[in-house]
Design a protein around this motif. Structure first.
Motif, short mmCIF file in Angstrom:
data_model
loop_
_atom_site.label_atom_id
_atom_site.label_comp_id
_atom_site.label_asym_id
_atom_site.label_seq_id
_atom_site.Cartn_x
_atom_site.Cartn_y
_atom_site.Cartn_z
N VAL A 1 0.71 -1.34 0.26
CA VAL A 1 -0.07 -0.06 -0.17
C VAL A 1 0.81 1.27 0.23
O VAL A 1 2.06 1.07 0.33
CB VAL A 1 -0.83 0.06 1.30
CG1 VAL A 1 -1.93 -1.03 1.20
CG2 VAL A 1 -0.26 -0.26 2.62
N ASP B 1 1.13 7.00 1.97
CA ASP B 1 0.18 8.12 2.30
C ASP B 1 -1.03 7.19 2.57
O ASP B 1 -1.56 6.58 1.53
CB ASP B 1 0.00 9.19 1.32
CG ASP B 1 -1.17 10.04 1.60
OD1 ASP B 1 -1.75 9.94 2.34
OD2 ASP B 1 -1.24 11.18 0.75
N THR B 2 -1.72 7.07 3.59
CA THR B 2 -2.88 6.20 3.79
C THR B 2 -4.08 6.53 3.11
O THR B 2 -5.05 5.99 3.19
CB THR B 2 -3.11 5.96 5.42
OG1 THR B 2 -3.10 7.25 6.12
CG2 THR B 2 -1.86 5.23 6.00
N THR B 3 -4.20 7.74 2.74
CA THR B 3 -5.16 8.48 2.03
C THR B 3 -5.23 8.06 0.62
O THR B 3 -6.11 8.30 -0.09
CB THR B 3 -5.17 9.77 2.08
OG1 THR B 3 -4.19 10.51 1.46
CG2 THR B 3 -5.46 10.26 3.55
N ASN C 1 -6.36 1.15 0.67
CA ASN C 1 -5.52 2.02 1.32
C ASN C 1 -5.65 1.82 2.89
O ASN C 1 -6.57 1.16 3.20
CB ASN C 1 -5.62 3.47 1.02
CG ASN C 1 -6.93 3.84 1.46
OD1 ASN C 1 -7.95 3.43 0.98
ND2 ASN C 1 -7.19 4.96 2.23
N GLY C 2 -4.41 2.17 3.68
CA GLY C 2 -4.62 1.83 4.91
C GLY C 2 -4.39 0.43 5.52
O GLY C 2 -3.23 -0.21 4.95
N ALA C 3 -4.89 0.21 6.50
CA ALA C 3 -4.46 -1.21 7.06
C ALA C 3 -5.02 -2.39 6.41
O ALA C 3 -5.71 -2.42 5.64
CB ALA C 3 -5.33 -1.15 8.43
#
Length: 469
Positions: free
Chosen positions: A94, A97-99, A107-109
């Motif tokens: 991923v 930048d988690t956005t 995106n994210g976890a």
């Protein structure tokens, strides 16, 4: 506040000023609904007139000693388990930048503990047909919880949608001599496919609790998910668990990778992260899931491999021999991508055993994408139309116009009509009178255009942009 310490006064004032903001960020109360499945009670929610259950486990976490092992049954739990929020997607690369979503839309976890379902159902359903959805993402990206796969429109028309997370990358398609030696009695490799069969078995045993009919299950997928469906048609262990199939841009008519070659590739790739050829099974399982996802050579896994216990024959060989599960098939691609030739071949092979095969090409380009998609709708463009999920999809939303929304209702209605079609039927009707006839070699395909559907000679349609017959 006389007599109150100054520091505490400050805290109280800050808290007072923050309280409205905190309250504004709180989610709306859950309109809870509870069902009983084989492992225990689940609490989902009523949303937009339908029932939604998220993060529903269909197998135990494939972690620790169960990494690279067949999926294990869900362990029963006590009390009522919340099923109102998604669990993390399966481990995959991923963006920092988690956005920002990766190419699979995630995106994210993400986590190795990821064998969960999202279930969307009509309220008070009884004997409802079921769509089991396998997401795309090149076998190492994606998740079943993405907005494009929202099952609300299906539920409003009486269809239950079950969207599946399955293992990805090297945690899914991986064989190694040390693993084979440790559990020689178990199927080796093809863990994403093993997960997919486990999900279908879970549906067989539990879907009645949601008002579904386990004898009316359509398996469907796009891209890699279409490849999952292609292979499920050829697996003996999946036979009897579904009665129809949909393959969107995923006609994976390829031979399996020889096991010896896959093992060699795995050993070579492991050297890139400092793991020697003599590594033990325990040493392999001690490598973090994130390490596999971060490795360019390991992250995608090593494709499907033969296994005498689970996958003795490649899907293409089963189709050529007429040995696949013979169920109605809906298969096609988008005009702006390659693969129509493979879809046509798939329809030819699948339609020669008695059950019909329905062929399509999706030709609609949304107006807001016209300058980008100059060769027509690209890979994945049909998803928000097949699910009528424009407002949930990151590809749609406010940019979609009235023509997009009208076509989404039409296409979704046709997919629902196929799902509801009696398994013995040879055609079905949708889109206010359009009769979708099955494909026969040299016959016709349904063109899905801005104004609706029409039948057209399939052999005259090129494999993809810039290609000719």
């Amino acid at each position: 506040m006389r007599g109150t310490p100054a520091a505490l006064v400050g805290v109280m004032l800050i808290t007072a000023f923050q309280a409205p903001a905190i309250h504004a960020q709180m989610p709306e109360p859950i309109d809870a609904v509870t069902v009983d499945v084989t492992a225990g009670a689940l609490q989902g929610s009523r949303e937009n007139g339908v029932l939604v259950f998220r993060g529903v486990p269909y197998a135990s976490p494939p972690t620790g000693e169960y990494r690279w092992r067949p999926p294990q049954p869900v362990k029963p739990w006590s009390g009522v388990r919340s099923a109102t929020a998604h669990e993390p997607a399966c481990t995959q690369p991923v963006d920092l930048d988690t956005t920002v979503a990766n190419f699979g839309g995630v995106n994210g976890a993400q986590a190795e503990d990821c064998l969960y379902l999202t279930i969307t159902a009509p309220e008070n359903a009884s004997g409802a047909p079921v769509l089991v959805w396998f997401h795309g993402g090149a076998f190492f990206l994606g998740a079943g919880s993405l907005g494009s796969y929202d099952g609300t429109a299906n539920a409003r028309q009486g269809v239950i949608t079950v969207s599946v997370n399955y293992r990805l990358g090297a945690l899914a398609n991986f064989v190694h001599p040390a693993l084979a030696a440790q559990h020689s009695d178990e199927p080796q490799g093809n863990y994403a496919l093993q997960d997919s069969v486990a999900a279908l078995e879970w549906v067989k045993n539990n879907i009645a609790a949601f008002g579904g009919d386990a004898s009316r299950v359509t398996i469907a997928g796009q891209s890699a998910g279409g490849g999952i469906v292609t292979n499920l048609l050829a697996l003996t262990s999946a036979k009897g668990l579904f009665d129809k199939a949909i393959v969107e841009s995923g006609s994976l008519l390829l031979p399996d990778r020889p096991r010896e070659k896959a093992e060699e590739m795995a050993v070579d790739a492991l050297a890139g992260i400092g793991i020697g050829a003599d590594a033990t099974a325990d040493e392999l399982r001690s490598v973090s899931a994130q390490t596999f996802a971060a490795s360019n050579d390991l992250r995608a896994g090593f494709f499907f491999t033969p296994d005498a216990k689970f996958k003795p024959k490649a899907a293409i060989d089963a189709l050529r021999a007429g040995e696949e599960t013979d169920v109605p098939l809906l298969v096609g691609t988008n005009r702006g991508e390659g693969g129509f030739g493979a879809a046509r071949s798939f329809a030819t092979l699948a339609g020669d055993e008695g059950a019909p095969a329905f062929l399509y090409r999706f030709d609609h380009t949304p107006a807001f994408r016209a300058q980008e998609w100059t060769n027509g709708p690209v890979h994945s463009a049909e998803l928000m139309f097949a699910f009528d999920s424009i407002d949930q999809s990151s590809w749609g939303g406010e940019r979609a116009d009235a023509a997009d929304r009208e076509l989404a209702k039409t296409v979704n209605g046709c997919w629902v009509a196929f799902i509801k079609m009696p398994a013995g039927a040879q055609s079905f009707e949708c889109a206010d009178g359009f009769v979708w006839e099955p494909y026969e070699k040299g016959g016709q395909a349904a063109l899905i255009e801005t104004d609706g559907l029409r039948m057209a000679p399939a052999d005259a349609l090129p494999d993809g942009p810039g290609k000719t017959e």
